[in-house]
Design a protein around this motif. Sequence first.
Motif, PDB file in Angstrom:
ATOM      1  N   GLN A 150      40.477  34.513  42.954  1.00  0.00           N
ATOM      2  CA  GLN A 150      39.078  34.732  42.584  1.00  0.00           C
ATOM      3  C   GLN A 150      38.828  36.043  41.827  1.00  0.00           C
ATOM      4  O   GLN A 150      37.696  36.501  41.726  1.00  0.00           O
ATOM      5  CB  GLN A 150      38.134  34.674  43.808  1.00  0.00           C
ATOM      6  CG  GLN A 150      37.853  33.278  44.317  1.00  0.00           C
ATOM      7  CD  GLN A 150      39.042  32.627  44.975  1.00  0.00           C
ATOM      8  OE1 GLN A 150      39.682  33.242  45.817  1.00  0.00           O
ATOM      9  NE2 GLN A 150      39.339  31.395  44.608  1.00  0.00           N
ATOM     10  N   LYS A 151      39.862  36.650  41.285  1.00  0.00           N
ATOM     11  CA  LYS A 151      39.665  37.854  40.481  1.00  0.00           C
ATOM     12  C   LYS A 151      39.135  37.442  39.102  1.00  0.00           C
ATOM     13  O   LYS A 151      39.615  36.485  38.503  1.00  0.00           O
ATOM     14  CB  LYS A 151      40.975  38.622  40.341  1.00  0.00           C
ATOM     15  CG  LYS A 151      40.810  39.896  39.567  1.00  0.00           C
ATOM     16  CD  LYS A 151      41.990  40.809  39.697  1.00  0.00           C
ATOM     17  CE  LYS A 151      41.717  42.024  38.834  1.00  0.00           C
ATOM     18  NZ  LYS A 151      42.387  43.177  39.224  1.00  0.00           N
ATOM     19  N   ILE A 152      38.145  38.181  38.599  1.00  0.00           N
ATOM     20  CA  ILE A 152      37.574  37.904  37.282  1.00  0.00           C
ATOM     21  C   ILE A 152      38.309  38.769  36.258  1.00  0.00           C
ATOM     22  O   ILE A 152      38.462  39.974  36.441  1.00  0.00           O
ATOM     23  CB  ILE A 152      36.063  38.182  37.267  1.00  0.00           C
ATOM     24  CG1 ILE A 152      35.368  37.227  38.242  1.00  0.00           C
ATOM     25  CG2 ILE A 152      35.502  38.030  35.858  1.00  0.00           C
ATOM     26  CD1 ILE A 152      33.905  37.494  38.435  1.00  0.00           C
ATOM     27  N   THR A 208      47.998  34.226  32.499  1.00  0.00           N
ATOM     28  CA  THR A 208      48.574  34.509  33.808  1.00  0.00           C
ATOM     29  C   THR A 208      47.756  35.591  34.496  1.00  0.00           C
ATOM     30  O   THR A 208      47.496  36.641  33.914  1.00  0.00           O
ATOM     31  CB  THR A 208      50.035  34.982  33.657  1.00  0.00           C
ATOM     32  OG1 THR A 208      50.774  33.981  32.953  1.00  0.00           O
ATOM     33  CG2 THR A 208      50.672  35.220  35.005  1.00  0.00           C
ATOM     34  N   CYS A 209      47.365  35.335  35.731  1.00  0.00           N
ATOM     35  CA  CYS A 209      46.601  36.319  36.501  1.00  0.00           C
ATOM     36  C   CYS A 209      47.499  37.512  36.817  1.00  0.00           C
ATOM     37  O   CYS A 209      48.576  37.343  37.393  1.00  0.00           O
ATOM     38  CB  CYS A 209      46.097  35.689  37.798  1.00  0.00           C
ATOM     39  SG  CYS A 209      45.277  36.846  38.919  1.00  0.00           S
ATOM     40  N   ASN A 210      47.077  38.715  36.420  1.00  0.00           N
ATOM     41  CA  ASN A 210      47.900  39.900  36.674  1.00  0.00           C
ATOM     42  C   ASN A 210      47.857  40.318  38.140  1.00  0.00           C
ATOM     43  O   ASN A 210      48.632  41.143  38.575  1.00  0.00           O
ATOM     44  CB  ASN A 210      47.503  41.059  35.759  1.00  0.00           C
ATOM     45  CG  ASN A 210      46.160  41.647  36.118  1.00  0.00           C
ATOM     46  OD1 ASN A 210      45.945  42.138  37.213  1.00  0.00           O
ATOM     47  ND2 ASN A 210      45.237  41.607  35.178  1.00  0.00           N
ATOM     48  N   ASN A 211      46.967  39.725  38.911  1.00  0.00           N
ATOM     49  CA  ASN A 211      46.831  40.066  40.319  1.00  0.00           C
ATOM     50  C   ASN A 211      47.758  39.223  41.205  1.00  0.00           C
ATOM     51  O   ASN A 211      48.476  39.762  42.035  1.00  0.00           O
ATOM     52  CB  ASN A 211      45.373  39.882  40.754  1.00  0.00           C
ATOM     53  CG  ASN A 211      45.086  40.411  42.123  1.00  0.00           C
ATOM     54  OD1 ASN A 211      45.442  41.539  42.435  1.00  0.00           O
ATOM     55  ND2 ASN A 211      44.467  39.598  42.949  1.00  0.00           N
ATOM     56  N   CYS A 212      47.744  37.896  41.011  1.00  0.00           N
ATOM     57  CA  CYS A 212      48.525  37.023  41.906  1.00  0.00           C
ATOM     58  C   CYS A 212      49.593  36.205  41.179  1.00  0.00           C
ATOM     59  O   CYS A 212      50.418  35.568  41.813  1.00  0.00           O
ATOM     60  CB  CYS A 212      47.584  36.084  42.663  1.00  0.00           C
ATOM     61  SG  CYS A 212      46.815  34.811  41.632  1.00  0.00           S
ATOM     62  N   TRP A 252      37.660  34.918  32.484  1.00  0.00           N
ATOM     63  CA  TRP A 252      37.941  33.783  33.358  1.00  0.00           C
ATOM     64  C   TRP A 252      38.190  34.259  34.781  1.00  0.00           C
ATOM     65  O   TRP A 252      38.547  35.393  35.008  1.00  0.00           O
ATOM     66  CB  TRP A 252      39.109  32.949  32.849  1.00  0.00           C
ATOM     67  CG  TRP A 252      40.434  33.652  32.738  1.00  0.00           C
ATOM     68  CD1 TRP A 252      40.840  34.480  31.740  1.00  0.00           C
ATOM     69  CD2 TRP A 252      41.530  33.571  33.659  1.00  0.00           C
ATOM     70  NE1 TRP A 252      42.119  34.926  31.975  1.00  0.00           N
ATOM     71  CE2 TRP A 252      42.572  34.377  33.145  1.00  0.00           C
ATOM     72  CE3 TRP A 252      41.743  32.896  34.850  1.00  0.00           C
ATOM     73  CZ2 TRP A 252      43.793  34.524  33.788  1.00  0.00           C
ATOM     74  CZ3 TRP A 252      42.971  33.047  35.485  1.00  0.00           C
ATOM     75  CH2 TRP A 252      43.976  33.849  34.947  1.00  0.00           C
ATOM     76  N   GLU A 253      37.921  33.373  35.734  1.00  0.00           N
ATOM     77  CA  GLU A 253      38.122  33.677  37.138  1.00  0.00           C
ATOM     78  C   GLU A 253      39.355  32.928  37.625  1.00  0.00           C
ATOM     79  O   GLU A 253      39.487  31.722  37.426  1.00  0.00           O
ATOM     80  CB  GLU A 253      36.908  33.264  37.967  1.00  0.00           C
ATOM     81  CG  GLU A 253      37.057  33.597  39.439  1.00  0.00           C
ATOM     82  CD  GLU A 253      35.830  33.249  40.252  1.00  0.00           C
ATOM     83  OE1 GLU A 253      35.913  33.351  41.476  1.00  0.00           O
ATOM     84  OE2 GLU A 253      34.799  32.878  39.667  1.00  0.00           O
TER      85      GLU A 253
END
Length: 97
Positions: free
Chosen positions: A51-53, A28-32, A45-46
């Motif tokens: 598009q956060k790496i 899970t992306c911690n940004n979005c 992973w991106e």
Amino acid sequence: MFRNAQIQSQIYGKTFRQVSRWHPSSKTCNNCGYYNKDLKYETEWECPQCQKIHDRDINAAKNILKQGLNDLIDETMNLWSRGDSTVILLSWESISP
């Protein structure tokens, strides 16, 4: 291991919360919040959405912290909604990769 972590947190005046081992912390992306179901064994992973790496381990640590804090806040709100006058103090410590 769980018991040892619980004892150590008490010694140092910290609150210990265990997050479910099935929580998708590294996918899970911690940004979005995007869930990357196709992620296999990659260490970086991106996010296709923002598009956060991500470094997989650092991303997982941030998501576990976020989930633990959310669980603690939910627990606190449940105490207040039952009329419990117990005050729970939360401490926030900075986490750097």
